[in-house]
Design an enzyme around this catalytic site. Sequence first.
Site, mmCIF file in Angstrom:
data_model
loop_
_atom_site.group_PDB
_atom_site.id
_atom_site.type_symbol
_atom_site.label_atom_id
_atom_site.label_comp_id
_atom_site.label_asym_id
_atom_site.label_seq_id
_atom_site.Cartn_x
_atom_site.Cartn_y
_atom_site.Cartn_z
ATOM 1 N N ALA A 249 77.856 30.493 -14.251
ATOM 2 C CA ALA A 249 78.167 31.227 -13.021
ATOM 3 C C ALA A 249 78.034 30.278 -11.844
ATOM 4 C CB ALA A 249 77.227 32.418 -12.850
ATOM 5 N N ALA A 250 78.860 30.502 -10.831
ATOM 6 C CA ALA A 250 78.785 29.696 -9.610
ATOM 7 C C ALA A 250 78.775 30.645 -8.413
ATOM 8 C CB ALA A 250 79.975 28.743 -9.520
ATOM 9 N N SER B 156 77.572 31.023 -3.926
ATOM 10 C CA SER B 156 77.797 30.332 -2.656
ATOM 11 C C SER B 156 76.851 29.159 -2.450
ATOM 12 C CB SER B 156 77.642 31.320 -1.498
ATOM 13 O OG SER B 156 76.394 31.983 -1.579
ATOM 14 N N LEU B 157 75.609 29.294 -2.909
ATOM 15 C CA LEU B 157 74.606 28.268 -2.638
ATOM 16 C C LEU B 157 74.274 27.403 -3.849
ATOM 17 C CD1 LEU B 157 72.111 30.340 -0.447
ATOM 18 C CD2 LEU B 157 74.115 29.033 0.263
ATOM 19 N N GLY B 158 74.713 27.800 -5.027
ATOM 20 C CA GLY B 158 74.379 27.030 -6.220
ATOM 21 C C GLY B 158 75.119 27.535 -7.434
ATOM 22 N N GLN B 159 74.767 26.975 -8.597
ATOM 23 C CA GLN B 159 75.378 27.426 -9.851
ATOM 24 C C GLN B 159 74.318 27.480 -10.938
ATOM 25 O OE1 GLN B 159 78.477 24.491 -9.680
ATOM 26 N NE2 GLN B 159 77.517 23.150 -11.186
ATOM 27 N N VAL B 160 74.642 28.206 -12.012
ATOM 28 C CA VAL B 160 73.647 28.515 -13.048
ATOM 29 C C VAL B 160 74.106 27.976 -14.399
ATOM 30 C CG1 VAL B 160 72.397 30.368 -14.227
ATOM 31 C CG2 VAL B 160 72.970 30.594 -11.802
ATOM 32 N N LYS C 141 69.054 27.308 -12.183
ATOM 33 C CA LYS C 141 69.826 27.359 -10.934
ATOM 34 C C LYS C 141 69.738 26.004 -10.240
ATOM 35 C CE LYS C 141 69.723 30.837 -8.162
ATOM 36 N NZ LYS C 141 69.324 31.970 -7.265
ATOM 37 N N ASP D 78 69.888 41.935 -0.938
ATOM 38 C CA ASP D 78 71.217 41.544 -1.408
ATOM 39 C C ASP D 78 71.492 42.133 -2.795
ATOM 40 O OD1 ASP D 78 73.663 40.264 -1.266
ATOM 41 O OD2 ASP D 78 72.917 38.351 -2.029
#
Length: 574
Positions: free
Chosen positions: A139-140, A142-146, A160, A295
Site C-alpha cells: 500500500a502507498a 500520502s506520507l509513506g508506504q507499507v 511503514k 482520520d
Amino acid sequence: MSQHFLSRLKRYDPDAIAKYYRYRPWLTIWRSLVVIGTFVGFFLGLKFDEWQGLAEVNRPRRATQIRKILTRLGPTFIKVGQALSTRPDLIRKDYLDELIKLQDQLPPFSNAIAFSIIEAELDRSVSEIYREISPDPVAAASLGQVYRAKLYSGEEVAVKVQRPNLLPTLTLDLHLMRWSATWLGPLLPLNLGHDLTLIVDEFGIKLFEEVDYQNEGRNAEKFAANFADDPRVKVPEIYWQHSSQHVLTLEWINGFKLNDFDRIRESNLDPNVLIEIGVTTGLRQLLEFGFFHADPHPGNLFAMPDGRMAYIDFGMMDQLDQTTKETLVDSVVHLINKDYEDLAADFVRLGFLTPKTNIVPIIPALEKVLGNAIGKNVGDFNFKTVTDDFSELMYEYPFRVPAKFALIIRSLVTQEGLALTLSPDFRIVEVAYPYVARRLLTGETPELRRRLLELLFKDDRFQWHRLENMIAIARSDNSFDLLPTAQLGLQFLMSEEGQYFRRQLLLALIEDDRLHTEEVQRLWSLVKDDLKPGKLLTAALGAITGLTMESAASLLPSMATLLTFQPPATELPR
C-alpha cells in the site's frame, strides 16, 4: 538558516517557517506559480466544458483530473483531498469517488530508496532486521508506504516507511496556505475570519505529528490501553526495536477494509454489528476518553474475520479536555430533548459562538434548522442534513468553527458516511443517543451524575418525560441491562452524595399539590419487565452491600427525615 533547519524541525512552528521562507522568496514564488497555474488550467477546462455544453459528459474526466492534480502537487494537497473525500455534503459523488482513491491508491516511491531509509534509520541491513519482506509495497499513502514482512521471531508485521524529503514540501505548502488564509478568510461567506488561519495551523500541527512515526506508535499504545476492556476492538502491537521517527514496524492485521462489501458478505459478518462497533467506539473516544482518531477513513478501519474491528494509522489523533467532553455530552442530550436555549449556551461553551454573542435571536434559528434535521423521529437525524442547513445559519449568525472542532466534525461526518455505505438506512443518533443515555443512567463518575441531575431537574422541577425518554431510548439497545443501572441508582440514592436528590425526588412526587402516580405508573410500565421483584431485591441488596459502614451511618438521619417529612397542608386529590 539552511534546509538542514527544516529536517531538524520537530513541531509545527508557523513563525519559524515564515522566517525561513522570508529569505527564500524564489521558492515561494515558484511554488505559488506552479499551484496557481495548475488550478487555473483545471478551472479553464471546466469553463470550456460549460461553453461547449459538455459539462455532464466530461465530469468523470474532470474528477479524475483533479485527483491527478492533487497527487502531482504532493503530500500536503493529497491530505487536503483526503479530508474533502470524507465530505459528501460538500463534494459531488463523482468527484468524491475519485478523491477516495487518494486514501490508499497513490503511486509508491522507489523500493531502493525505501530500503535505504530503513537501513539508515535502524542502522542495520534489511535482511538482518526482517526474515522476509515483500519486494514491493502492499500500500502507498500520502506520507509513506507499507511493506509486509516477517520478523526472525516469527511475527508477521507491517513496515511503514516515510517518503523522503517530506518536510521541505510540507512546510512550503503550509506557509503558502497560511499566507493565503490571512487575506482569504474575511472574504469567505462563513464568518470564519481569522479562524481560517487557526484551521491551517491545526492542520499543520497534525501533519507534523503524522510525520513522526514514534509519536504514532505512542498514540497506538495509548489507544489500545483505552480500549483494553473492549474485546471487539483490535489495535496492532508496536515493535519498538524495529521502529524510528521515519520507520514503524507494527503487527500485521489480517482483515479487510470496511468498504469491501464483498469480503464482508463472504465472511458472513453483520454490517449493522460493524456499524455499532464503529459508532460506539467513536463516541467513547470523544465523550469518555477525549482521545480520538481524527482520520477514520475506510483505509484505516478493518473488519476482521472474527468480527472484531481493527484501527490502524494513529498519526492523526487529538485530545479533548474534561470540560469539552462534558459539554459535548450536554449538547447531545439538549439536542435530543430539543432544549435549544441550553444548546445555544453549549455552542458558546464549545467556542462556536463568542461569550459576548446575544443568543436570544439564535435560539429560534437553531430550533428551525435542528428541528427540521431531527424531524418527528430522532432516527431521522443525520449530519449531512445538519451541515447543509448550518452553512446557511453560519452565514446569517456569528458562528465560527473552532480549529479543534474541524477535526471532530470531520471524524463524525466520516464515521456517518462510512456507516451509510454499509447500511443506507443507518442513522447515527439511533446508536449515539442510547450510548449517551446509558452513560448518564449508569453515572460512573461524579461529573456524569451531576449531568444526570441537571438533565432531570429544570428550574427546580423534575422532568418526568426526560427520564422516561432516556430509559426508553437506552432500552432500545438490546445490550443494555437495566438491573446494574438500577443497583447503581439505588446506591447513589442511599449515599451521602444523593441526599439532595432524595429530597428533590420526594418533592417531585408531590409537586403541584398532587401525587404524581400517573408518571410513576408510566415509568414502572417501562421497566417492569426488566425489574421483576426478585431481581429488584437483588439490586437493592447489591446497593446496600456496596455502601461502607460510614455511608450507611450517615444515611440514617436523612432516611429519618424522609420518613417524617410532611407534605404541604393543601389537600391532595384522592
